[in-house]
Each structure stands twice: as structure tokens, then as C-alpha cells.
Design an enzyme around this catalytic site. Structure first.
Site, PDB file in Angstrom:
ATOM      1  N   HIS A 285       2.675  -0.598  12.903  1.00  0.00           N
ATOM      2  CA  HIS A 285       2.869  -0.566  11.460  1.00  0.00           C
ATOM      3  C   HIS A 285       1.541  -0.387  10.714  1.00  0.00           C
ATOM      4  O   HIS A 285       1.479   0.310   9.704  1.00  0.00           O
ATOM      5  CB  HIS A 285       3.582  -1.848  11.007  1.00  0.00           C
TER       6      HIS A 285
ATOM      7  N   ILE B 226      -4.031  -5.177   6.753  1.00  0.00           N
ATOM      8  CA  ILE B 226      -4.646  -5.933   7.842  1.00  0.00           C
ATOM      9  C   ILE B 226      -3.881  -5.644   9.126  1.00  0.00           C
ATOM     10  O   ILE B 226      -2.647  -5.723   9.157  1.00  0.00           O
ATOM     11  CB  ILE B 226      -4.667  -7.432   7.516  1.00  0.00           C
TER      12      ILE B 226
ATOM     13  N   ASN C 167     -10.352   5.430  -3.700  1.00  0.00           N
ATOM     14  CA  ASN C 167      -9.445   4.750  -2.779  1.00  0.00           C
ATOM     15  C   ASN C 167     -10.147   3.536  -2.181  1.00  0.00           C
ATOM     16  O   ASN C 167     -10.989   3.664  -1.300  1.00  0.00           O
ATOM     17  CB  ASN C 167      -8.981   5.695  -1.672  1.00  0.00           C
TER      18      ASN C 167
ATOM     19  N   ILE D 160      -5.064  -4.112   0.473  1.00  0.00           N
ATOM     20  CA  ILE D 160      -5.544  -4.517   1.782  1.00  0.00           C
ATOM     21  C   ILE D 160      -4.454  -4.261   2.800  1.00  0.00           C
ATOM     22  O   ILE D 160      -3.288  -4.606   2.573  1.00  0.00           O
ATOM     23  CB  ILE D 160      -5.908  -6.013   1.822  1.00  0.00           C
TER      24      ILE D 160
ATOM     25  N   ARG E  44     -15.484  -7.888   2.384  1.00  0.00           N
ATOM     26  CA  ARG E  44     -15.614  -6.587   1.716  1.00  0.00           C
ATOM     27  C   ARG E  44     -15.036  -6.544   0.303  1.00  0.00           C
ATOM     28  O   ARG E  44     -15.299  -5.601  -0.439  1.00  0.00           O
ATOM     29  CB  ARG E  44     -14.922  -5.516   2.565  1.00  0.00           C
TER      30      ARG E  44
ATOM     31  N   ALA F  75       0.807  -1.223   0.000  1.00  0.00           N
ATOM     32  CA  ALA F  75       0.000   0.000   0.000  1.00  0.00           C
ATOM     33  C   ALA F  75       0.840   1.274   0.000  1.00  0.00           C
ATOM     34  O   ALA F  75       0.419   2.293  -0.551  1.00  0.00           O
ATOM     35  CB  ALA F  75      -0.947  -0.002   1.192  1.00  0.00           C
ATOM     36  N   LEU F  76       2.020   1.237   0.594  1.00  0.00           N
ATOM     37  CA  LEU F  76       2.855   2.444   0.619  1.00  0.00           C
ATOM     38  C   LEU F  76       3.406   2.805  -0.756  1.00  0.00           C
ATOM     39  O   LEU F  76       3.760   3.961  -0.996  1.00  0.00           O
ATOM     40  CB  LEU F  76       4.000   2.284   1.616  1.00  0.00           C
ATOM     41  N   GLU F  77       3.458   1.856  -1.645  1.00  0.00           N
ATOM     42  CA  GLU F  77       3.962   2.119  -3.002  1.00  0.00           C
ATOM     43  C   GLU F  77       2.870   2.605  -3.954  1.00  0.00           C
ATOM     44  O   GLU F  77       3.157   3.107  -5.043  1.00  0.00           O
ATOM     45  CB  GLU F  77       4.634   0.859  -3.570  1.00  0.00           C
TER      46      GLU F  77
ATOM     47  N   GLU G 119       0.142  -6.816  15.089  1.00  0.00           N
ATOM     48  CA  GLU G 119       0.368  -6.578  16.511  1.00  0.00           C
ATOM     49  C   GLU G 119       1.201  -5.332  16.785  1.00  0.00           C
ATOM     50  O   GLU G 119       1.489  -5.030  17.937  1.00  0.00           O
ATOM     51  CB  GLU G 119       1.060  -7.800  17.120  1.00  0.00           C
TER      52      GLU G 119
END
Length: 156
Positions: free
Chosen positions: A88, A82, A113, A80, A127, A56-58, A85
């Protein structure tokens, strides 16, 4: 008073999709449902470009480069994130979302988005189809709305 109509006709539109491959099984379903809906809305298969990135960061960087070509009427971000723990999850969610929004505003291009942020795989699976379809509808509707706004402005 002038009311700009909702328009879901995509036959004249060029759409770019950027999909994060992290959790690719879910992401692939998200992409497939999005493309199916784009085709149902009349977008021509030859007018859909799909690029995949590691995570997702790219996504925002590739959206930015697609937008810079000025060849697209709208873009779609898919992926996605997710919760794990660690912190991040928040970092990736916040930064990818901010990046997607910034690209849309900087380049004046609608971006749907559909990078899902969920607690677990089950929520993402529940979803993935509806959010893929939603992204297609948003992209087509927003591309048409901006075109109508620009045409109305030019007519004055």
C-alpha cells in the site's frame, strides 16, 4: 544573455495548500511551518487558502479543483505516507506523486510537493518543519519564476 533572478517575495501571491489529514499530528506541524514561512516571505494571510483531505490519494483531486479556479499563483501539497507492512505504501506514494505532478503540468501551475514518504514516524517528525518551510519557498519562487517567464515572453 538574460538570467531570470530568484525571487522569494510573496506579497502579491495567492497560495493554495492541500493537506492530507492522515498522521494529522505530523501533518499539522508540516502545515504550520509552511504557513509561517509563507508569511515570512510576505504572502498575505488572506491570500492563503487551506483545504484538508483524508489522505494523500485525495490531495491531487483538490489541487486540480483549486487550479481550475485560476485564483492561485501556486499550490502546495502536504502530507505524510509512512511505510507499513504491505504494498500500500508504494501504491499511495506513486499515485499521489503522479497525480500532483499531472495537475501542475495540466494546469501550468507550480505545485510544491511536500508529501513526505518515510519509513517511520521518527523520520517524518525529523523532516516536518524543514519540509514545510521548503514547500513555501518552492511555491513562492516558482510562482515568481513563471510570472517572469510570461512577462519576458510578452515583452518580445
Amino acid at each position: 544573455m538574460q538570467t531570470l533572478a530568484v525571487n522569494h517575495q510573496g506579497s502579491h501571491l495567492r497560495i493554495g495548500i492541500v493537506q492530507a489529514r492522515f498522521s494529522d499530528g505530523i501533518g499539522s506541524h508540516l502545515r504550520e511551518s509552511c504557513i509561517r514561512k509563507l508569511l515570512a516571505l510576505g504572502v498575505q494571510e488572506d491570500n492563503i487558502t487551506v483545504a484538508t483531505v483524508p489522505g494523500a490519494l485525495e490531495v491531487p483531486l483538490v489541487l486540480q479543483n483549486l487550479a481550475a479556479t485560476e485564483q492561485y499563483d501556486a499550490l502546495i501539497a502536504l502530507g505524510i505516507i509512512i511505510r507499513g507492512e504491505t504494498y500500500h505504501f508504494e501504491l499511495v506514494s506513486n499515485e499521489s506523486g503522479a497525480g500532483v505532478t499531472r495537475v501542475g503540468l495540466d494546469f501550468n501551475i507550480p505545485i510544491a510537493n511536500a508529501i513526505l514518504t518515510t519509513e517511520n514516524d521518527d523520520q517524518a517528525i525529523a523532516r516536518m518543519n524543514i519540509k514545510g518551510e521548503d514547500a513555501a519557498v518552492v511555491a513562492v519562487e516558482m510562482a515568481n519564476l513563471l510570472a517572469d517567464i510570461h512577462h519576458a515572453d510578452a515583452a518580445e
